[in-house]
Design a protein around this motif. Structure first.
Motif, PDB file in Angstrom:
ATOM      1  N   TRP A 138      -8.194  -1.783  -7.526  1.00 55.38           N
ATOM      2  CA  TRP A 138      -7.267  -2.121  -6.439  1.00 55.38           C
ATOM      3  C   TRP A 138      -6.735  -0.885  -5.722  1.00 55.38           C
ATOM      4  O   TRP A 138      -5.914  -1.022  -4.797  1.00 55.38           O
ATOM      5  N   SER A 139      -7.139   0.293  -6.131  1.00 60.72           N
ATOM      6  CA  SER A 139      -6.681   1.527  -5.473  1.00 60.72           C
ATOM      7  C   SER A 139      -7.861   2.461  -5.214  1.00 60.72           C
ATOM      8  O   SER A 139      -7.799   3.666  -5.439  1.00 60.72           O
ATOM      9  N   THR A 176      -2.421   0.636  -4.494  1.00 66.61           N
ATOM     10  CA  THR A 176      -1.859  -0.704  -4.369  1.00 66.61           C
ATOM     11  C   THR A 176      -0.787  -0.934  -5.417  1.00 66.61           C
ATOM     12  O   THR A 176      -0.977  -0.653  -6.599  1.00 66.61           O
ATOM     13  N   ASN A 206       0.840  -1.196   0.000  1.00 63.74           N
ATOM     14  CA  ASN A 206       0.000   0.000   0.000  1.00 63.74           C
ATOM     15  C   ASN A 206       0.873   1.244   0.000  1.00 63.74           C
ATOM     16  O   ASN A 206       1.819   1.356   0.787  1.00 63.74           O
TER      17      ASN A 206
END
Length: 403
Positions: free
Chosen positions: A123-124, A62, A52
């Protein structure tokens, strides 16, 4: 009049919910479609780490890392950061497996591979204080913020973790835009990049060949007004109507809808029958598209319309407030003195080859000018083509090894 607008909005909302519920029930017909980025890397036998990274403006991003190849040798590894195109993620660098995906190919060639996922993507989709589902300000960013916040944060994190002074960088499409924005606005970061591989450099975008992109870019103000009317801030997020429709029409190679999937794909990126693997479309659609902010999308349309590489256009009045001038400032690409290799193709309907002369004239340190030797190689073929290894990746890996 107002009551009609409210009634229409409510009806649209109800219809959207019903359609999303219907389309989202359809599952991709591929044995690996249920896997996420981490799981599919492991499925192919590679070690994966998930990191992270917090940007200066609070976005939690990510990074997926493939620290070494399957041989697990302890030799020194050269860190390389990969950044994908718009609506893409780390998934697009790995889901085709060890024989075709550039992330695995580089890993086997001795690189410590880091895969970036920019803000707002699957994913972010996180922030230190903002909730993407409740706070509209989370989505108040353009491509500019990816270049001046996300990419520098990734670079600093990789350098700190690997204890190196510089890294290699590979960007595709928006991944190249972010690099040149960073080079223009934060040129001190250029010393941290040994070599930049630019796959389909997308910062001069005049006259897209795609009729869809041409129409949207010529009418970007109307498109923006329409999305604003329905209060859209995020587009193509997982589970929304747009991405659900994509997954629905592409979910099964034997479906009667698969030709609609193929021709929609081609009408945006270019027709490339020889390089298309129809059986992998359901797998691709399982995780792509992966989300984008409305302003980010509009920023891209603006660049297609103007043909200039410049900051977001808020309109004359707001430009004066924000920039002190009526037109958005241009990025100064001449500051990018990093060795850069340019890889492009003649059938790229998103990045018209006619813009390449301007790219080559503007970037000061082009060490490779490579046109893919296949007439129908399209925009997404840089990641998805059946023969991409022989046509492109062998050249890219060779160029990287020289730096």
């Amino acid at each position: 009049m107002m009551s009609k607008i409210i009634s229409f909005s409510i009806l649209t909302l109800v219809v959207s919910i019903v359609l999303i519920n219907y389309f989202s029930r359809v599952k991709a017909n591929h044995p690996l479609a249920h896997l996420n980025v981490q799981e599919i890397i492991q499925e192919y036998g590679y070690l994966v780490e998930v990191h992270n990274v917090v940007t200066e403006d609070g976005y939690v991003l990510t990074l997926h890392r493939i620290p070494h190849g399957r041989d697990n040798l302890s030799r020194e590894r050269k860190p390389i950061l990969l950044l994908p195109g718009i609506l893409q993620s780390a998934w697009d660098f790995v889901h085709r497996g060890p024989s075709y995906s550039i992330a695995f190919i580089l890993s086997e060639k001795g690189y410590d591979v880091w895969l970036g996922n920019v803000r707002g993507t699957t994913w972010s989709r996180n922030h230190t204080t903002l909730d993407p589902d409740k706070d509209p300000v989370f989505w108040d960013y353009t491509i500019h913020e990816i270049g001046v916040y996300d990419l520098p944060a990734f670079i600093d994190y990789v350098l700190k973790k690997t204890q190196q002074k510089s890294i290699h960088y590979l960007g595709f499409s928006q991944g190249t835009i972010a690099f040149f924005m960073m080079g223009s606005e934060k040129s001190d970061y250029l010393s941290k990049i040994k070599f930049m591989a630019a796959l389909s450099p997308a910062f001069y975008l005049k006259d897209p060949i795609s009729p869809i992109l041409k129409f949207l870019s010529k009418n970007w103000r109307s498109v923006q007004g329409l999305f604003n009317f329905f209060n859209y801030r995020e587009l193509f997020g997982r589970g929304d109507l747009f991405s659900s429709v994509v997954k629905f029409i592409c979910h099964d190679e034997n479906s009667i809808l698969i030709n609609l999937c193929i021709h929609t794909h081609f009408s945006i990126f270019g027709y490339s029958y020889h390089e298309l693997n129809k059986s992998r479309l359901p797998l691709t659609a399982a995780n792509t598209p992966c989300g984008i902010s409305l302003k980010q999308f509009m920023h891209g349309l603006q660049m297609w319309d103007s043909g200039d590489f410049r900051r977001y256009d808020y309109g004359t009045e707001r430009n004066l407030e924000k920039y002190g001038q009526e037109q958005p400032p241009h990025y100064n690409v001449s500051r990018v003195t990093t060795p850069v290799a340019i890889y492009y193709s003649s059938n790229d309907w998103a990045v018209n080859i006619k813009n390449m002369d301007r790219v080559l004239e503007t970037v000061p340190n082009v060490v490779r000018n490579y046109k893919v030797p296949l007439d129908d190689f399209n925009h997404l073929d840089f990641l998805y083509a059946e023969h991409v290894v022989d046509l492109l990746y062998k050249v890219v890996v060779d160029d990287l090894s020289k730096y």
